[in-house]
Design an enzyme around this catalytic site. Structure first.
Site, PDB file in Angstrom:
ATOM      1  N   ALA A  49       0.938  -0.971  -0.036  1.00  0.00           N
ATOM      2  CA  ALA A  49       0.624  -0.126   0.175  1.00  0.00           C
ATOM      3  C   ALA A  49       0.837   1.376  -0.033  1.00  0.00           C
ATOM      4  O   ALA A  49       0.332   2.302  -0.537  1.00  0.00           O
ATOM      5  CB  ALA A  49      -0.950   0.251   0.902  1.00  0.00           C
ATOM      6  N   GLY A  50       1.933   1.242   0.692  1.00  0.00           N
ATOM      7  CA  GLY A  50       2.865   2.377   0.522  1.00  0.00           C
ATOM      8  C   GLY A  50       3.486   2.633   0.330  1.00  0.00           C
ATOM      9  O   GLY A  50       3.999   4.022  -0.846  1.00  0.00           O
ATOM     10  N   ARG A 335     -12.121 -18.494   4.355  1.00  0.00           N
ATOM     11  CA  ARG A 335     -11.846 -19.081   5.621  1.00  0.00           C
ATOM     12  C   ARG A 335     -12.757 -19.327   7.122  1.00  0.00           C
ATOM     13  O   ARG A 335     -11.995 -19.541   7.369  1.00  0.00           O
ATOM     14  CB  ARG A 335     -10.896 -17.186   5.796  1.00  0.00           C
ATOM     15  CG  ARG A 335     -10.421 -17.799   4.393  1.00  0.00           C
ATOM     16  CD  ARG A 335      -8.847 -16.477   4.578  1.00  0.00           C
ATOM     17  NE  ARG A 335      -7.935 -16.345   3.196  1.00  0.00           N
ATOM     18  CZ  ARG A 335      -6.800 -15.941   3.046  1.00  0.00           C
ATOM     19  NH1 ARG A 335      -6.507 -14.784   3.919  1.00  0.00           N
ATOM     20  NH2 ARG A 335      -6.478 -15.696   1.452  1.00  0.00           N
ATOM     21  N   ARG A 440     -12.386 -11.255   5.362  1.00  0.00           N
ATOM     22  CA  ARG A 440     -11.986 -10.693   3.507  1.00  0.00           C
ATOM     23  C   ARG A 440     -12.205 -12.491   3.484  1.00  0.00           C
ATOM     24  O   ARG A 440     -11.236 -13.656   3.903  1.00  0.00           O
ATOM     25  CB  ARG A 440     -10.241 -10.201   3.654  1.00  0.00           C
ATOM     26  CG  ARG A 440      -9.463 -10.081   2.720  1.00  0.00           C
ATOM     27  CD  ARG A 440      -8.902  -9.577   3.197  1.00  0.00           C
ATOM     28  NE  ARG A 440      -7.146 -10.452   3.816  1.00  0.00           N
ATOM     29  CZ  ARG A 440      -6.468 -11.350   3.475  1.00  0.00           C
ATOM     30  NH1 ARG A 440      -6.660 -11.782   1.969  1.00  0.00           N
ATOM     31  NH2 ARG A 440      -5.604 -12.036   3.567  1.00  0.00           N
TER      32      ARG A 440
HETATM   33  C1  LIG Z   1       1.827 -15.158   5.913  1.00  0.00           C
HETATM   34  C2  LIG Z   1       1.053 -14.427   4.863  1.00  0.00           C
HETATM   35  C3  LIG Z   1       0.789 -14.731   2.954  1.00  0.00           C
HETATM   36  C4  LIG Z   1      -0.654 -13.909   2.748  1.00  0.00           C
HETATM   37  N1  LIG Z   1      -1.243 -14.297   1.588  1.00  0.00           N
HETATM   38  C5  LIG Z   1      -1.764 -13.362   0.410  1.00  0.00           C
HETATM   39  C6  LIG Z   1      -2.365 -13.480  -0.079  1.00  0.00           C
HETATM   40  O1  LIG Z   1      -1.897 -14.346  -0.568  1.00  0.00           O
HETATM   41  N2  LIG Z   1      -2.783 -12.591  -0.620  1.00  0.00           N
HETATM   42  C7  LIG Z   1      -3.295 -11.568  -0.035  1.00  0.00           C
HETATM   43  O2  LIG Z   1      -4.247 -10.950  -0.901  1.00  0.00           O
HETATM   44  N3  LIG Z   1      -2.492 -11.708   0.756  1.00  0.00           N
HETATM   45  C8  LIG Z   1      -2.244 -12.314   1.483  1.00  0.00           C
HETATM   46  N4  LIG Z   1      -1.560 -11.825   2.750  1.00  0.00           N
HETATM   47  C9  LIG Z   1      -2.323 -10.262   3.845  1.00  0.00           C
HETATM   48  C10 LIG Z   1      -1.362  -9.950   2.602  1.00  0.00           C
HETATM   49  O3  LIG Z   1       0.170  -9.962   2.781  1.00  0.00           O
HETATM   50  C11 LIG Z   1      -1.305  -8.575   3.802  1.00  0.00           C
HETATM   51  O4  LIG Z   1      -2.593  -7.881   4.368  1.00  0.00           O
HETATM   52  C12 LIG Z   1      -1.019  -6.850   2.956  1.00  0.00           C
HETATM   53  O5  LIG Z   1       0.928  -7.393   2.292  1.00  0.00           O
HETATM   54  C13 LIG Z   1      -0.553  -5.586   3.976  1.00  0.00           C
HETATM   55  O6  LIG Z   1      -0.332  -4.851   3.008  1.00  0.00           O
HETATM   56  P1  LIG Z   1       0.225  -3.405   3.827  1.00  0.00           P
HETATM   57  O7  LIG Z   1       1.241  -2.907   3.015  1.00  0.00           O
HETATM   58  O8  LIG Z   1      -0.982  -2.668   3.884  1.00  0.00           O
HETATM   59  O9  LIG Z   1       1.467  -3.247   4.741  1.00  0.00           O
HETATM   60  P2  LIG Z   1       2.431  -3.973   5.424  1.00  0.00           P
HETATM   61  O10 LIG Z   1       3.185  -4.940   4.167  1.00  0.00           O
HETATM   62  O11 LIG Z   1       2.792  -5.025   6.229  1.00  0.00           O
HETATM   63  O12 LIG Z   1       3.389  -2.889   5.618  1.00  0.00           O
HETATM   64  C14 LIG Z   1       3.308  -2.504   6.629  1.00  0.00           C
HETATM   65  C15 LIG Z   1       4.775  -1.055   6.247  1.00  0.00           C
HETATM   66  O13 LIG Z   1       4.082  -0.598   7.626  1.00  0.00           O
HETATM   67  C16 LIG Z   1       5.474  -0.136   8.478  1.00  0.00           C
HETATM   68  N5  LIG Z   1       5.479   0.721  10.094  1.00  0.00           N
HETATM   69  C17 LIG Z   1       4.149   0.175  10.455  1.00  0.00           C
HETATM   70  N6  LIG Z   1       4.545   0.590  11.736  1.00  0.00           N
HETATM   71  C18 LIG Z   1       5.186   2.081  11.333  1.00  0.00           C
HETATM   72  C19 LIG Z   1       5.715   2.669  11.755  1.00  0.00           C
HETATM   73  N7  LIG Z   1       5.371   2.754  13.401  1.00  0.00           N
HETATM   74  N8  LIG Z   1       6.750   3.630  11.856  1.00  0.00           N
HETATM   75  C20 LIG Z   1       7.354   3.603  10.615  1.00  0.00           C
HETATM   76  N9  LIG Z   1       7.020   2.135   9.704  1.00  0.00           N
HETATM   77  C21 LIG Z   1       6.146   1.586   9.660  1.00  0.00           C
HETATM   78  C22 LIG Z   1       6.165  -1.319   7.815  1.00  0.00           C
HETATM   79  O14 LIG Z   1       8.128  -0.584   8.187  1.00  0.00           O
HETATM   80  C23 LIG Z   1       6.455  -1.879   7.181  1.00  0.00           C
HETATM   81  O15 LIG Z   1       6.959  -1.443   5.345  1.00  0.00           O
HETATM   82  C24 LIG Z   1      -0.297 -12.856   3.748  1.00  0.00           C
HETATM   83  C25 LIG Z   1      -0.897 -12.292   5.053  1.00  0.00           C
HETATM   84  C26 LIG Z   1       0.211 -12.985   5.367  1.00  0.00           C
HETATM   85  C27 LIG Z   1       0.624 -13.105   6.625  1.00  0.00           C
END
Ligand SMILES: Cc1cc2nc3c(=O)[nH]c(=O)nc-3n(C[C@H](O)[C@H](O)[C@H](O)COP(=O)(O)OP(=O)(O)OC[C@H]3O[C@@H](n4cnc5c(N)ncnc54)[C@H](O)[C@@H]3O)c2cc1C
Length: 643
Positions: A49-50, A335, A440
């Site tokens: 996302a970020g 799920r 989800r």
């Molecule tokens: C094992 C596993 C497998 C998965 N497989 C799938 C799949 O096949 N398909 C699917 O659709 N989804 C899947 N998911 C879910 C999906 O991966 C996540 O929901 C998604 O990647 C989240 O993306 P995001 O960008 O929101 O957050 P994240 O990828 O968690 O990124 C968060 C970011 O925020 C930063 N951050 C957090 N707090 C702070 C702070 N206080 N200060 C500075 N930086 C901070 C971190 O450094 C990181 O860069 C899976 C999840 C898991 C656990």
């Protein structure tokens, strides 16, 4: 309360949802290309996302500052995503469409999401696949060269695009390349190893953030015209989860304490296919991707306390319980349904493995039908991972799986434009509550994170900034920033001076057990009330008795963790309250008092067809529960059936 709990649904969406986003985009204000460089935007989080948001906003010409506590965006938890990403391309000609993806997602979420948001998500899903492919993301292809698809739970079509079992990693490399291009172009400035520890709010709008440099301990303030949080989910409140160990709620929670509403904290997803834990002291659980349910068959022995090896149990003494109970969807039920059924058979004494805490996921039929090579080509890295962790060969013995915490549907409340109730604070990806309702569907988190970052925020942030032309970001020497920096500094020093007797991990593990036992896969009134008395007691002890060694001016992971666990304590309490107030079962929130005769989740649409958004009222004061009413014009609420 800051701002309003106004969903800002697009005009006319209830009559013409198919054109609502297009019309809304046209109605929104624009910032002309030369003026974009006059605006500073802070993005916190470098996951899908970020990174996608920062890259796109940079490409548009905004001045972006990107913060992550990792040493590289490539380490964000998104890298762990295995199975795939949905897109309504209908390459299979099997009846998929934008409307069907919209329908499946609203139904899959058990009618607790906003129709307008979900429709937009389904619409832009097709653009995401094009964008990622153009970036060079190596999606699997069929024999004719078109992108291949597989099926995921809660759908009867194949719409999941994948790159073996590494879809998140490959998508993140794509977003990262786009991001680094902007870093090189000078539109994005990257701050790594920096943890956001406070949101600065002034005159009822987000003005910036305060961070701690994880290497030097230096505390610094950063201001901008808007702040975008993309900091992931809070599943690690359970201690044991499939999330990366660094995942936490701190950024979202600190924003909550500054006025941003926290929505539906009780909605957590428990994923059915994880490797069962093998002892008390394990610190992490491993997911086996949902994609495995395409070919693996789930079963338990008919007999209680069965001691024979899986291969010695004849077919007629096995219970393929999902195929038996849900013939239409079989092993591909959503799920929440698959998880609850696994719990039921294990609780009944039919669990398998040394601790009797799993069910079988068996590939023998698929291997006889398609051959080992075909199965290895689809899932090879997942099979290797399983073999490395368990020492068992899943090609010859069925995998053992059991549900584990995986994803959080709750998060900071946002309106249709992904802005929280604090003006200027936008929230993307898993950190917001937006699109998945109470459950989800698989392969839709990657879709949502990239939809938010590549295709929604680039439009909606302009609508917010357009009339702020000429305004400067606040001076970080202003008292409001100074106060925030002092508060962060004081709190950091306090952890080091407590000098108690138990580690941060000890308290995190104890908290996790409480949350799992009382607010896990199944909840009831008694358990939740117990949680609400035991969590605050444990929290008080944590604050008095935690021991954090080392100093604040060097890398100190237990110091970092102390703050994160403190926030988990507060979140855990709110989660239990939210679950207690929601007197119904919906998706991942299963209250045992509210179930059908067949043991399925029983919603109460009359009283609970709403989002619960909680307002922080200050330390030691109960939070206020607000409601955003939901309406369903296109997908009429019904008892979900996967039979
Ligand atoms: C094992 C596993 C497998 C998965 N497989 C799938 C799949 O096949 N398909 C699917 O659709 N989804 C899947 N998911 C879910 C999906 O991966 C996540 O929901 C998604 O990647 C989240 O993306 P995001 O960008 O929101 O957050 P994240 O990828 O968690 O990124 C968060 C970011 O925020 C930063 N951050 C957090 N707090 C702070 C702070 N206080 N200060 C500075 N930086 C901070 C971190 O450094 C990181 O860069 C899976 C999840 C898991 C656990």
């Amino acid at each position: 309360m800051i701002g309003q709990l106004d969903s800002r649904n697009p005009e006319g969406y209830d009559n013409d949802i198919a054109n609502a986003w297009t019309n809304h985009k046209f109605a929104m204000k624009l910032v002309n290309p030369n003026n974009k460089r006059k605006f500073d935007v802070i993005v916190v989080g470098s996951g899908l996302a970020g990174s996608s948001a920062a890259a796109t906003l940079g490409e548009l010409g905004y001045n972006v500052k990107l913060f992550t506590f990792h040493d590289s965006p490539r380490r964000a938890h998104s890298i762990a995503a295995q199975g795939g990403i949905n897109g309504a391309k209908n390459y299979q000609n099997d009846g998929d469409s934008v409307h069907r993806l919209f329908y499946d997602t609203v139904k899959g979420g058990d009618f607790r999401s906003r129709e307008s948001n979900v429709h937009r998500l389904a619409e832009v899903s097709v653009n995401i696949i094009d964008q990622a492919t153009a970036q060079g993301v190596p999606f699997a292809r069929d024999y004719g060269g078109l992108l291949a698809n597989r099926s995921f739970g809660g759908a009867q079509v194949s719409r999941t695009f994948y790159a073996r079992g590494q879809t998140g990693q490959q998508l993140l490399l794509g977003a990262y390349s786009a991001l680094m291009r902007q870093v090189a172009a000078g539109t994005v400035e990257m701050f790594t190893r920096m943890e956001m520890l406070d949101l600065v709010v002034h005159d009822e709008a987000a003005r910036g953030i305060v961070c701690r440099d994880l290497m030097s301990g230096e505390i610094s303030a950063h201001s901008a015209h808007a702040v975008v949080l993309a900091t992931g989910g809070y599943g690690n409140v359970y201690y044991l989860s499939t999330n990366a160990m660094m995942c936490n709620v701190t950024a979202a929670w600190r924003a909550h304490r500054k006025g941003a509403m926290f929505a539906n904290p009780c909605y957590t997803q428990i994923h059915p296919t994880c490797i069962p834990s093998s002892d008390e002291f394990q610190s992490k659980l491993t997911l086996m991707s949902e994609s495995l349910r395409n070919d693996g068959r789930i079963w338990v022995p008919d007999a209680f306390d069965e001691s024979r090896a899986a291969g010695d149990i004849p077919e007629d003494q096995r219970d393929y319980y999902l195929e038996r109970k849900y013939p239409a969807f079989g092993n591909l039920v959503p799920r929440d349904v698959a998880s609850r059924n696994a719990k039921t058979v294990v609780d009944a004494g039919k669990g398998v493995g040394p601790l009797k805490n799993g069910v079988y996921l068996d590939f023998s039929d698929a291997i006889s039908r398609d051959g080992k090579e075909t199965i290895a080509a689809k899932y090879g890295n997942l099979f290797d991972m399983y073999a490395n962790i368990t020492g068992e060969d899943p090609y010859s013995t069925p995998m053992r799986i059991y549900p584990a915490t995986h994803y959080t549907m709750g998060g900071l409340w946002v309106d249709y434009e992904l802005m929280s109730n604090v003006p200027g604070l936008f929230v993307l990806g898993e950190a917001n509550f937006s699109d998945h309702g109470a459950n989800r569907l698989g392969a839709s988190a990657l879709m949502q994170g990239l939809a938010d970052g590549y295709f929604v925020i680039p439009y909606t942030i302009g609508n917010y900034l357009a009339d702020k032309l000429g305004q400067k970001p606040m001076d970080t020497r202003d008292a409001v920033f100074e106060q925030s920096m002092t508060a962060v500094d004081d709190q950091t020093k306090k952890w080091l001076s407590t000098q108690g007797t138990k580690s941060v991990d000890y308290y995190h593990r104890e908290l996790g057990k409480l949350v799992w036992d009382y607010c896990g896969m199944e909840r009831d009134k008694n358990g939740l009330e117990k949680a609400l008395s035991e969590i605050p007691a444990l929290r008080d002890e944590f604050h008095k008795n935690v021991r954090v060694l080392g100093s604040a001016s060097t890398l100190n992971q237990s110091l970092e963790k102390a703050g994160r666990v403190a926030d988990f304590f507060e979140l855990a309490e709110l989660k239990a309250r939210d679950a207690l107030e929601r007197e119904e079962s919906a998706g991942g929130h299963f209250r045992s008092e509210h179930q059908t005769e067949e043991g399925e989740a029983k919603r109460d649409d009359e009283n609970f067809s709403h989002v619960a958004a909680w307002e922080w009222n200050g330390e030691g004061t109960a939070q206020t529960r607000h409601r955003e009413e939901l309406s369903f014009n296109y997908v009429k609420p019904s008892q979900r059936s996967y039979k």
